[in-house]
Write a protein that holds these residues in place. Structure first.
Motif, PDB file in Angstrom:
ATOM      1  N   CYS A   4       0.840  -1.196   0.000  1.00 59.96           N
ATOM      2  CA  CYS A   4       0.000   0.000   0.000  1.00 59.96           C
ATOM      3  C   CYS A   4       0.874   1.245   0.000  1.00 59.96           C
ATOM      4  O   CYS A   4       1.912   1.287   0.669  1.00 59.96           O
ATOM      5  CB  CYS A   4      -0.881  -0.034   1.261  1.00 59.96           C
ATOM      6  SG  CYS A   4      -1.806   1.473   1.593  1.00 59.96           S
ATOM      7  N   CYS A   5       0.479   2.258  -0.756  1.00 63.52           N
ATOM      8  CA  CYS A   5       1.133   3.564  -0.741  1.00 63.52           C
ATOM      9  C   CYS A   5       0.101   4.613  -0.332  1.00 63.52           C
ATOM     10  O   CYS A   5      -0.992   4.678  -0.907  1.00 63.52           O
ATOM     11  CB  CYS A   5       1.718   3.906  -2.109  1.00 63.52           C
ATOM     12  SG  CYS A   5       3.160   2.931  -2.556  1.00 63.52           S
ATOM     13  N   ILE A   6       0.454   5.403   0.659  1.00 65.63           N
ATOM     14  CA  ILE A   6      -0.434   6.465   1.153  1.00 65.63           C
ATOM     15  C   ILE A   6       0.213   7.804   0.826  1.00 65.63           C
ATOM     16  O   ILE A   6       1.389   8.024   1.134  1.00 65.63           O
ATOM     17  CB  ILE A   6      -0.670   6.335   2.666  1.00 65.63           C
ATOM     18  CG1 ILE A   6      -1.223   4.943   3.002  1.00 65.63           C
ATOM     19  CG2 ILE A   6      -1.618   7.425   3.157  1.00 65.63           C
ATOM     20  CD1 ILE A   6      -1.338   4.671   4.496  1.00 65.63           C
ATOM     21  N   LEU A 110      -4.232  10.672   2.239  1.00 64.90           N
ATOM     22  CA  LEU A 110      -4.492  11.103   3.614  1.00 64.90           C
ATOM     23  C   LEU A 110      -4.018  12.536   3.745  1.00 64.90           C
ATOM     24  O   LEU A 110      -2.838  12.823   3.582  1.00 64.90           O
ATOM     25  CB  LEU A 110      -3.764  10.205   4.611  1.00 64.90           C
ATOM     26  CG  LEU A 110      -3.924  10.578   6.086  1.00 64.90           C
ATOM     27  CD1 LEU A 110      -5.382  10.489   6.523  1.00 64.90           C
ATOM     28  CD2 LEU A 110      -3.040   9.692   6.962  1.00 64.90           C
ATOM     29  N   THR A 111      -4.939  13.447   4.035  1.00 64.50           N
ATOM     30  CA  THR A 111      -4.619  14.865   4.008  1.00 64.50           C
ATOM     31  C   THR A 111      -5.280  15.601   5.162  1.00 64.50           C
ATOM     32  O   THR A 111      -6.307  15.160   5.687  1.00 64.50           O
ATOM     33  CB  THR A 111      -5.082  15.482   2.667  1.00 64.50           C
ATOM     34  OG1 THR A 111      -4.883  16.908   2.701  1.00 64.50           O
ATOM     35  CG2 THR A 111      -6.556  15.205   2.401  1.00 64.50           C
ATOM     36  N   SER A 148      -3.663   8.162  13.557  1.00 68.31           N
ATOM     37  CA  SER A 148      -4.908   7.394  13.462  1.00 68.31           C
ATOM     38  C   SER A 148      -5.433   7.312  12.039  1.00 68.31           C
ATOM     39  O   SER A 148      -5.957   6.266  11.613  1.00 68.31           O
ATOM     40  CB  SER A 148      -5.974   7.984  14.392  1.00 68.31           C
ATOM     41  OG  SER A 148      -6.215   9.340  14.106  1.00 68.31           O
ATOM     42  N   GLY A 149      -5.295   8.387  11.265  1.00 72.31           N
ATOM     43  CA  GLY A 149      -5.748   8.352   9.877  1.00 72.31           C
ATOM     44  C   GLY A 149      -4.924   7.397   9.034  1.00 72.31           C
ATOM     45  O   GLY A 149      -5.451   6.706   8.159  1.00 72.31           O
ATOM     46  N   ALA A 150      -3.636   7.330   9.316  1.00 68.27           N
ATOM     47  CA  ALA A 150      -2.756   6.400   8.592  1.00 68.27           C
ATOM     48  C   ALA A 150      -3.100   4.960   8.951  1.00 68.27           C
ATOM     49  O   ALA A 150      -3.149   4.083   8.075  1.00 68.27           O
ATOM     50  CB  ALA A 150      -1.295   6.701   8.919  1.00 68.27           C
TER      51      ALA A 150
END
Length: 217
Positions: A4-6, A110-111, A148-150
């Motif tokens: 996965c890449c975020i 994720l921003t 937490s978002g990650a």
């Protein structure tokens, strides 16, 4: 091998500096202050719109933040109307993302940009459904560098944190990756300089999206 890449949004996958500077300048001018140039806007963004407004007001001379609440509301309304102003993908980014998708790598955003504006911006540039997940500020998601978002993104995309590579252009992004136990890829084409990124010892530092492809080949 990464599964996965975020990606951060502003300064990483999309050049949004024109829309951000335009919107914060209109906000400051509404309260009798001068415009905020793009160089200062690059320093003020990265930690959510509330911090952007706060930093812009203090820079403009409102040390007591007497206009803060009004300015937040004005900025939100202004940015809603102008969030797509001159936005464009960074050179080579769409090619990298397409390459990753072809390798079966899940991709997410994720921003700290507000969620609705984040979805609008990403879909305007890359199309609806291009990313597997887009997550912005709001709906209970804490702002970065809180991890937490990650963690949520990794779980949604069926990957362990150790299987994720997090891309970003600011110290906030580097700290997010570290806090989440993810490898980080620092991008130098964004809003901050290389020295800020190097201080966090990212796994990779890249000057163009194509430079990371070898990791997945």
């Amino acid at each position: 091998m990464y599964q996965c890449c975020i990606f951060d949004l502003d300064g990483t996958i999309i050049n949004t500096i024109h829309s951000l500077a335009y919107s914060i300048s209109l906000t400051m001018e509404h309260f009798g202050y001068g415009p905020i140039d793009e160089d200062h806007t690059k320093k003020f963004v990265g930690d959510g719109f509330k911090k952007l407004v706060e930093r812009a007001l203090i820079y403009s001379g409102d040390d007591n933040l007497s206009h803060y609440e009004e300015a937040l509301a004005f900025y939100e309304d202004t940015f809603e109307k102008n969030c797509l102003y001159k936005v464009e993908p960074y050179e080579g980014m769409k090619e990298l993302l397409t390459f990753l998708k072809g390798k079966g790598i899940k991709i997410g955003v994720l921003t700290n940009k507000g969620h609705e504006r984040a979805v609008e911006c990403v879909e305007a540039v890359y199309g609806k459904g291009f990313f597997d997940l887009i997550t912005g500020e709001g709906n209970g998601v804490k702002t970065k560098p809180d991890p937490s978002g990650a963690f949520m993104t990794a779980e949604y995309l069926h990957a362990k944190p150790s299987e994720c590579l997090y891309f970003g252009d600011t110290n906030t992004d580097m700290r997010t990756g570290i806090n989440a136990g993810m490898d980080t890829a620092a991008v130098t084409w964004g809003f901050r300089d290389r020295s800020e990124l190097e201080a966090f010892h990212p796994r990779y530092i890249i000057n163009h999206p194509s430079e990371i492809k070898y990791v997945f080949e």
